[in-house]
Design an enzyme around this catalytic site. Structure first.
Site, PDB file in Angstrom:
ATOM      1  N   ASP A  38       1.100   9.574  12.575  1.00 56.17           N
ATOM      2  CA  ASP A  38       1.622   9.141  11.272  1.00 56.17           C
ATOM      3  C   ASP A  38       2.867   9.924  10.854  1.00 56.17           C
ATOM      4  O   ASP A  38       3.206  10.950  11.443  1.00 56.17           O
ATOM      5  CB  ASP A  38       0.541   9.353  10.201  1.00 56.17           C
ATOM      6  N   LYS A  60       5.019   5.181   8.181  1.00 50.85           N
ATOM      7  CA  LYS A  60       6.076   4.545   7.396  1.00 50.85           C
ATOM      8  C   LYS A  60       7.209   5.545   7.240  1.00 50.85           C
ATOM      9  O   LYS A  60       6.991   6.678   6.856  1.00 50.85           O
ATOM     10  CB  LYS A  60       5.558   4.162   6.008  1.00 50.85           C
ATOM     11  N   MET A 173       0.120  11.554  -3.951  1.00 56.50           N
ATOM     12  CA  MET A 173       0.894  10.303  -4.078  1.00 56.50           C
ATOM     13  C   MET A 173       1.117   9.959  -5.553  1.00 56.50           C
ATOM     14  O   MET A 173       1.055   8.792  -5.933  1.00 56.50           O
ATOM     15  CB  MET A 173       0.153   9.148  -3.383  1.00 56.50           C
TER      16      MET A 173
HETATM   17  C1  LIG Z   1      -1.520   9.234   2.318  1.00 54.32           C
HETATM   18  S1  LIG Z   1      -1.800  10.780   1.556  1.00 54.32           S
HETATM   19  C2  LIG Z   1      -2.544  11.620   2.906  1.00 54.32           C
HETATM   20  C3  LIG Z   1      -3.181  12.911   2.512  1.00 54.32           C
HETATM   21  C4  LIG Z   1      -3.714  13.691   3.713  1.00 54.32           C
HETATM   22  N1  LIG Z   1      -4.737  12.970   4.397  1.00 54.32           N
HETATM   23  C5  LIG Z   1      -4.229  15.072   3.321  1.00 54.32           C
HETATM   24  O1  LIG Z   1      -5.432  15.337   3.426  1.00 54.32           O
HETATM   25  O2  LIG Z   1      -3.395  15.911   2.916  1.00 54.32           O
HETATM   26  C6  LIG Z   1      -0.176  11.433   1.505  1.00 54.32           C
HETATM   27  C7  LIG Z   1       0.036  12.361   0.333  1.00 54.32           C
HETATM   28  O3  LIG Z   1      -0.503  13.639   0.614  1.00 54.32           O
HETATM   29  C8  LIG Z   1       0.275  14.630  -0.024  1.00 54.32           C
HETATM   30  N2  LIG Z   1       0.808  15.528   1.005  1.00 54.32           N
HETATM   31  C9  LIG Z   1       0.555  15.495   2.316  1.00 54.32           C
HETATM   32  N3  LIG Z   1       1.146  16.522   2.956  1.00 54.32           N
HETATM   33  C10 LIG Z   1       1.787  17.222   2.013  1.00 54.32           C
HETATM   34  C11 LIG Z   1       2.575  18.418   2.029  1.00 54.32           C
HETATM   35  N4  LIG Z   1       2.811  19.077   3.150  1.00 54.32           N
HETATM   36  N5  LIG Z   1       3.082  18.870   0.855  1.00 54.32           N
HETATM   37  C12 LIG Z   1       2.829  18.238  -0.297  1.00 54.32           C
HETATM   38  N6  LIG Z   1       2.093  17.106  -0.365  1.00 54.32           N
HETATM   39  C13 LIG Z   1       1.577  16.608   0.762  1.00 54.32           C
HETATM   40  C14 LIG Z   1       1.366  13.909  -0.807  1.00 54.32           C
HETATM   41  O4  LIG Z   1       0.869  13.657  -2.105  1.00 54.32           O
HETATM   42  C15 LIG Z   1       1.492  12.629  -0.010  1.00 54.32           C
HETATM   43  O5  LIG Z   1       2.054  11.608  -0.771  1.00 54.32           O
END
Ligand SMILES: C[S@@+](CC[C@H](N)C(=O)[O-])C[C@H]1O[C@@H](n2cnc3c(N)ncnc32)[C@H](O)[C@@H]1O
Length: 261
Positions: A38, A60, A173
């Site tokens: 991803d 995406k 998100m």
């Molecule tokens: C589709 S969700 C997936 C979350 C993921 N499965 C997790 O456990 O972190 C994607 C969201 O996770 C958050 N996110 C993921 N990685 C991040 C990072 N390194 N820093 C800040 N936010 C992050 C953001 O809010 C992003 O829009």
């Protein structure tokens, strides 16, 4: 010739720093027959994958072709029957807003053996790396992890419910819903509740701001914070070593922001 044994493992890659992956996940990348990954996965992790093994980006990304979930599900099935062990690498933890369970169920409906390897979720790990523990004795007894964007595109109703509690609230998100989030907490009488927004947590380009419900929107704009970001709301944010200092300094930023407008 090697017999193909269709298999899926949905694997968490952690929040971004390539060292924040589990040993098990790294081993599976070394043993995979194909890897589907991803957008939020750090591509340095693909160095674990032998060069003869295909790696396919299915996330995406701006201007790139985006796979629908149905296309990803189909690709998993085709890949499992054509190659064998599919490692489906996802940002953070696959079961935290990662659609990991959907992919496992889909694979199982084709009698494909399917499993899961947890990853460090941004919801806890990115906050923690910013020295914000999601729980702390005497300060926060629980935490909610909520999506700012549900499948209908609307903010989750759970934000409203969480705002009524003393829990730490972590919103994923949710950056483009910050105004609505701020309104919800303000209506709950929590204008001074500490907030932090962290972008690209655990990576070298990490950015963060500290503030409260009243001023966080202005600070996010002033700091140029964008996605991917987590929003952490709750008294635990005030444990951040710079919280009090930043409040004093950022008042100046707020004043100049006002005077510019
Ligand atoms: C589709 S969700 C997936 C979350 C993921 N499965 C997790 O456990 O972190 C994607 C969201 O996770 C958050 N996110 C993921 N990685 C991040 C990072 N390194 N820093 C800040 N936010 C992050 C953001 O809010 C992003 O829009």
């Amino acid at each position: 010739m090697k017999r193909i044994e269709p298999k899926l493992t949905v694997v968490g890659a952690g929040p971004g720093d390539p060292e924040l992956i589990t040993i098990k996940a790294a081993r599976l990348l070394m043993e995979a027959d194909i890897v589907l990954y991803d957008a939020l996965v750090n591509t340095e992790l693909l160095d674990y994958v032998p060069s003869s093994v295909p790696t396919i980006f299915v996330g995406k990304r701006a201007k790139a072709h985006a796979y629908t979930q149905q296309q990803i599900n189909d690709l998993i099935i085709d890949s499992a029957f054509s190659y064998g062990h599919v490692v489906r690498l996802k940002g953070g933890d696959p079961f935290v807003f990662g659609r990991g369970w959907e992919e496992i169920e889909h694979a199982r409906s084709f009698n494909i053996d399917a499993g899961y390897v947890p990853g460090i979720s941004s919801s806890i790990g990115v906050a923690g790396l910013q020295q914000i523990p999601v729980t702390h004795r005497g300060t926060s007894e629980s935490f909610w992890v909520i999506t700012g964007t549900t499948s209908s595109g609307k903010i989750s109703k759970d934000v409203q419910a969480a705002a009524q509690t003393n829990a730490t609230v972590v919103i994923l998100m949710g950056l483009h819903k910050l105004q609505e989030i701020v309104e919800i907490f303000s209506h709950a009488g929590k204008s001074s509740l500490p907030v932090s927004v962290v972008q690209n947590g655990s990576l070298t380009n990490e950015k963060y701001v500290l503030g409260n419900i009243d001023n966080i929107e202005k600070r996010v704009v002033a700091a140029g914070i964008g996605a991917p970001a987590i929003i952490v709301i709750g008294e635990v944010v005030a444990l951040h070593p710079e919280y009090n200092k930043t409040l004093a300094e950022k008042i100046k930023i707020d004043n100049s922001f006002y005077s510019l407008n």
